[in-house]
Design a protein around this motif. Structure first.
Motif, PDB file in Angstrom:
ATOM      1  N   ILE A 130       2.011   3.086 -14.037  1.00  0.00           N
ATOM      2  CA  ILE A 130       3.302   2.431 -13.839  1.00  0.00           C
ATOM      3  C   ILE A 130       4.345   3.449 -13.381  1.00  0.00           C
ATOM      4  O   ILE A 130       5.105   3.208 -12.440  1.00  0.00           O
ATOM      5  N   ALA A 131       4.373   4.592 -14.045  1.00  0.00           N
ATOM      6  CA  ALA A 131       5.351   5.630 -13.703  1.00  0.00           C
ATOM      7  C   ALA A 131       5.193   6.100 -12.268  1.00  0.00           C
ATOM      8  O   ALA A 131       6.183   6.330 -11.569  1.00  0.00           O
ATOM      9  N   ASN A 132       3.960   6.243 -11.815  1.00  0.00           N
ATOM     10  CA  ASN A 132       3.727   6.733 -10.458  1.00  0.00           C
ATOM     11  C   ASN A 132       4.291   5.780  -9.408  1.00  0.00           C
ATOM     12  O   ASN A 132       4.776   6.215  -8.358  1.00  0.00           O
ATOM     13  N   VAL A 133       4.215   4.486  -9.681  1.00  0.00           N
ATOM     14  CA  VAL A 133       4.789   3.516  -8.747  1.00  0.00           C
ATOM     15  C   VAL A 133       6.318   3.543  -8.842  1.00  0.00           C
ATOM     16  O   VAL A 133       7.021   3.530  -7.823  1.00  0.00           O
ATOM     17  N   LEU A 134       6.848   3.591 -10.059  1.00  0.00           N
ATOM     18  CA  LEU A 134       8.295   3.594 -10.240  1.00  0.00           C
ATOM     19  C   LEU A 134       8.949   4.783  -9.544  1.00  0.00           C
ATOM     20  O   LEU A 134      10.061   4.664  -9.014  1.00  0.00           O
ATOM     21  N   LYS A 135       8.275   5.910  -9.542  1.00  0.00           N
ATOM     22  CA  LYS A 135       8.833   7.100  -8.881  1.00  0.00           C
ATOM     23  C   LYS A 135       8.987   6.879  -7.387  1.00  0.00           C
ATOM     24  O   LYS A 135       9.913   7.420  -6.768  1.00  0.00           O
ATOM     25  N   ASP A 136       8.085   6.126  -6.789  1.00  0.00           N
ATOM     26  CA  ASP A 136       8.108   5.923  -5.342  1.00  0.00           C
ATOM     27  C   ASP A 136       9.180   4.921  -4.903  1.00  0.00           C
ATOM     28  O   ASP A 136       9.539   4.881  -3.724  1.00  0.00           O
ATOM     29  N   TYR A 137       9.664   4.120  -5.840  1.00  0.00           N
ATOM     30  CA  TYR A 137      10.676   3.104  -5.515  1.00  0.00           C
ATOM     31  C   TYR A 137      11.948   3.448  -6.289  1.00  0.00           C
ATOM     32  O   TYR A 137      12.243   2.857  -7.332  1.00  0.00           O
ATOM     33  N   ASP A 138      12.673   4.428  -5.763  1.00  0.00           N
ATOM     34  CA  ASP A 138      13.774   5.000  -6.525  1.00  0.00           C
ATOM     35  C   ASP A 138      15.089   4.242  -6.409  1.00  0.00           C
ATOM     36  O   ASP A 138      16.074   4.617  -7.032  1.00  0.00           O
ATOM     37  N   LYS A 139      15.113   3.161  -5.661  1.00  0.00           N
ATOM     38  CA  LYS A 139      16.326   2.354  -5.562  1.00  0.00           C
ATOM     39  C   LYS A 139      16.284   1.215  -6.572  1.00  0.00           C
ATOM     40  O   LYS A 139      16.588   0.056  -6.260  1.00  0.00           O
ATOM     41  N   THR A 140      15.886   1.540  -7.778  1.00  0.00           N
ATOM     42  CA  THR A 140      15.787   0.548  -8.849  1.00  0.00           C
ATOM     43  C   THR A 140      16.279   1.151 -10.160  1.00  0.00           C
ATOM     44  O   THR A 140      16.289   2.363 -10.351  1.00  0.00           O
ATOM     45  N   VAL A 141      16.682   0.264 -11.067  1.00  0.00           N
ATOM     46  CA  VAL A 141      16.979   0.628 -12.447  1.00  0.00           C
ATOM     47  C   VAL A 141      15.892   0.010 -13.318  1.00  0.00           C
ATOM     48  O   VAL A 141      15.464  -1.125 -13.089  1.00  0.00           O
ATOM     49  N   ILE A 142      15.424   0.768 -14.298  1.00  0.00           N
ATOM     50  CA  ILE A 142      14.288   0.359 -15.121  1.00  0.00           C
ATOM     51  C   ILE A 142      14.777   0.098 -16.543  1.00  0.00           C
ATOM     52  O   ILE A 142      15.338   0.988 -17.190  1.00  0.00           O
ATOM     53  N   HIS A 143      14.559  -1.111 -17.028  1.00  0.00           N
ATOM     54  CA  HIS A 143      14.934  -1.491 -18.394  1.00  0.00           C
ATOM     55  C   HIS A 143      13.656  -1.610 -19.230  1.00  0.00           C
ATOM     56  O   HIS A 143      12.756  -2.380 -18.886  1.00  0.00           O
ATOM     57  N   VAL A 144      13.580  -0.850 -20.301  1.00  0.00           N
ATOM     58  CA  VAL A 144      12.429  -0.896 -21.201  1.00  0.00           C
ATOM     59  C   VAL A 144      12.870  -1.626 -22.472  1.00  0.00           C
ATOM     60  O   VAL A 144      13.772  -1.167 -23.180  1.00  0.00           O
ATOM     61  N   VAL A 145      12.228  -2.769 -22.748  1.00  0.00           N
ATOM     62  CA  VAL A 145      12.654  -3.633 -23.854  1.00  0.00           C
ATOM     63  C   VAL A 145      11.476  -3.842 -24.816  1.00  0.00           C
ATOM     64  O   VAL A 145      10.422  -4.340 -24.420  1.00  0.00           O
ATOM     65  N   GLY A 146      11.673  -3.475 -26.076  1.00  0.00           N
ATOM     66  CA  GLY A 146      10.637  -3.652 -27.084  1.00  0.00           C
ATOM     67  C   GLY A 146      10.791  -4.961 -27.836  1.00  0.00           C
ATOM     68  O   GLY A 146      11.919  -5.428 -28.067  1.00  0.00           O
ATOM     69  N   HIS A 147       9.648  -5.575 -28.218  1.00  0.00           N
ATOM     70  CA  HIS A 147       9.639  -6.828 -28.964  1.00  0.00           C
ATOM     71  C   HIS A 147       8.595  -6.740 -30.079  1.00  0.00           C
ATOM     72  O   HIS A 147       7.633  -5.969 -29.996  1.00  0.00           O
ATOM     73  N   GLU A 162      12.900  -0.893 -31.202  1.00  0.00           N
ATOM     74  CA  GLU A 162      13.698   0.164 -30.577  1.00  0.00           C
ATOM     75  C   GLU A 162      12.885   1.445 -30.427  1.00  0.00           C
ATOM     76  O   GLU A 162      12.939   2.120 -29.391  1.00  0.00           O
ATOM     77  N   ARG A 163      12.127   1.782 -31.478  1.00  0.00           N
ATOM     78  CA  ARG A 163      11.342   3.017 -31.438  1.00  0.00           C
ATOM     79  C   ARG A 163      10.216   2.929 -30.407  1.00  0.00           C
ATOM     80  O   ARG A 163       9.884   3.916 -29.741  1.00  0.00           O
ATOM     81  N   ARG A 164       9.637   1.759 -30.260  1.00  0.00           N
ATOM     82  CA  ARG A 164       8.576   1.601 -29.261  1.00  0.00           C
ATOM     83  C   ARG A 164       9.136   1.648 -27.842  1.00  0.00           C
ATOM     84  O   ARG A 164       8.525   2.237 -26.952  1.00  0.00           O
ATOM     85  N   ALA A 165      10.305   1.048 -27.633  1.00  0.00           N
ATOM     86  CA  ALA A 165      10.942   1.147 -26.317  1.00  0.00           C
ATOM     87  C   ALA A 165      11.267   2.601 -26.000  1.00  0.00           C
ATOM     88  O   ALA A 165      11.078   3.063 -24.867  1.00  0.00           O
ATOM     89  N   ALA A 166      11.742   3.332 -27.005  1.00  0.00           N
ATOM     90  CA  ALA A 166      12.071   4.746 -26.800  1.00  0.00           C
ATOM     91  C   ALA A 166      10.824   5.560 -26.464  1.00  0.00           C
ATOM     92  O   ALA A 166      10.871   6.474 -25.625  1.00  0.00           O
ATOM     93  N   ALA A 167       9.696   5.236 -27.102  1.00  0.00           N
ATOM     94  CA  ALA A 167       8.450   5.966 -26.832  1.00  0.00           C
ATOM     95  C   ALA A 167       8.004   5.766 -25.390  1.00  0.00           C
ATOM     96  O   ALA A 167       7.585   6.714 -24.712  1.00  0.00           O
ATOM     97  N   VAL A 168       8.095   4.539 -24.911  1.00  0.00           N
ATOM     98  CA  VAL A 168       7.706   4.257 -23.521  1.00  0.00           C
ATOM     99  C   VAL A 168       8.667   4.937 -22.550  1.00  0.00           C
ATOM    100  O   VAL A 168       8.249   5.558 -21.568  1.00  0.00           O
ATOM    101  N   SER A 169       9.960   4.853 -22.836  1.00  0.00           N
ATOM    102  CA  SER A 169      10.964   5.482 -21.981  1.00  0.00           C
ATOM    103  C   SER A 169      10.740   6.984 -21.894  1.00  0.00           C
ATOM    104  O   SER A 169      10.804   7.575 -20.803  1.00  0.00           O
ATOM    105  N   THR A 170      10.460   7.619 -23.024  1.00  0.00           N
ATOM    106  CA  THR A 170      10.223   9.061 -23.051  1.00  0.00           C
ATOM    107  C   THR A 170       8.977   9.421 -22.260  1.00  0.00           C
ATOM    108  O   THR A 170       8.946  10.432 -21.536  1.00  0.00           O
ATOM    109  N   PHE A 171       7.936   8.598 -22.381  1.00  0.00           N
ATOM    110  CA  PHE A 171       6.712   8.896 -21.628  1.00  0.00           C
ATOM    111  C   PHE A 171       6.941   8.758 -20.134  1.00  0.00           C
ATOM    112  O   PHE A 171       6.458   9.580 -19.347  1.00  0.00           O
ATOM    113  N   LEU A 172       7.668   7.734 -19.717  1.00  0.00           N
ATOM    114  CA  LEU A 172       7.964   7.585 -18.289  1.00  0.00           C
ATOM    115  C   LEU A 172       8.695   8.818 -17.769  1.00  0.00           C
ATOM    116  O   LEU A 172       8.413   9.315 -16.669  1.00  0.00           O
TER     117      LEU A 172
END
Length: 232
Positions: A130-147, A162-172
């Motif tokens: 997912i991160a590799n694709v997101l890097k190539d499309y840099d004219k976007t904002v990415i919202h990470v939402v945990g449930h 919140e902690r799971r969203a933060a973990a994904v955000s940090t990994f990205l």
């Protein structure tokens, strides 16, 4: 709080870049300052241009309104191609939302152990794709939402999401996605994908949604607006 955490991440990154310069380089202090300044400039993208009501500096340029649909459609097709195996195993879904936004819904069960916010090793490859694709499309904002599902207290579920969203955000971020492009939040058990009563262990409600919103010229603030209701 999220903005402060992102600021800490990018400051650490900038400092590491500056310190990597050779100790004997007579210009090392200047280079270090330039690196930190550049990152702070990106963080400033979370600030609003008071005259135009726009968020500035956080992404590379913006899309003309008519180009956003094609840009996001191309990104969706690439995500579907790269994540076909995961989708076939029902580990995630890619959905088109209104406003040309995309949603990648990733099952928490394949990402985290029960009551844990540490990404499992088996999920790292998925989020790296997912991160590799997101890097190539840099004219976007990415919202990470945990449930979460509805088992346990609402307060605990909010914290876990919140902690799971933060973990994904940090990994990205660790995979090269600029933290200045990422916003994170937890919504606990408030937005169930499958509507249930209280204390129901429903796996489909345990998920992390990644919402990708295009930055459109003249409408930049909309990309930073939190996603709407994401439940079923």
């Amino acid at each position: 709080m999220t903005h402060i955490r992102h600021l800490s991440v990018v400051l650490v990154t900038a400092t590491a870049v500056g310190l990597s310069a050779c100790a004997s380089d007579p210009n090392r202090d200047t280079k270090r300052g330039a690196a930190i300044g550049a990152v702070l400039g990106a963080v400033a993208g979370h600030q609003v241009d008071g005259d135009k009501g726009r968020y500035i500096g956080a992404v590379v340029g913006a899309l003309a309104g008519g180009a956003a649909g094609n840009y996001m459609d191309k990104q969706r097709k690439e995500l579907e191609q790269k994540l076909a195996a995961e989708a076939a195993r029902d580990e995630l879904q890619i959905v088109q939302l209104s406003g040309d936004a995309l949603k990648i819904g990733v099952a928490s069960d394949i990402s985290f152990e029960t009551n844990s916010a540490t990404l499992q090793s088996g999920a790292l490859n998925t989020f790296a794709k997912i991160a590799n694709v997101l890097k190539d499309y840099d004219k976007t904002v990415i919202h990470v939402v945990g449930h979460t599902d509805s088992t346990g207290s609402a307060q605990y579920n909010q914290s876990l999401s919140e902690r799971r969203a933060a973990a994904v955000s940090t990994f990205l971020a660790s995979q090269g996605v600029p933290p200045s492009r990422v916003r994170e939040e937890g919504r606990g058990e408030r937005e169930l994908l499958i509507r249930t009563g209280d204390n129901v262990n429903e796996a489909r409600n345990r998920r992390v949604d990644i919402i990708i919103k295009p930055v459109i010229e003249g409408q930049e603030n909309q990309a930073w607006t939190p996603p709407p209701y994401l439940g079923g």
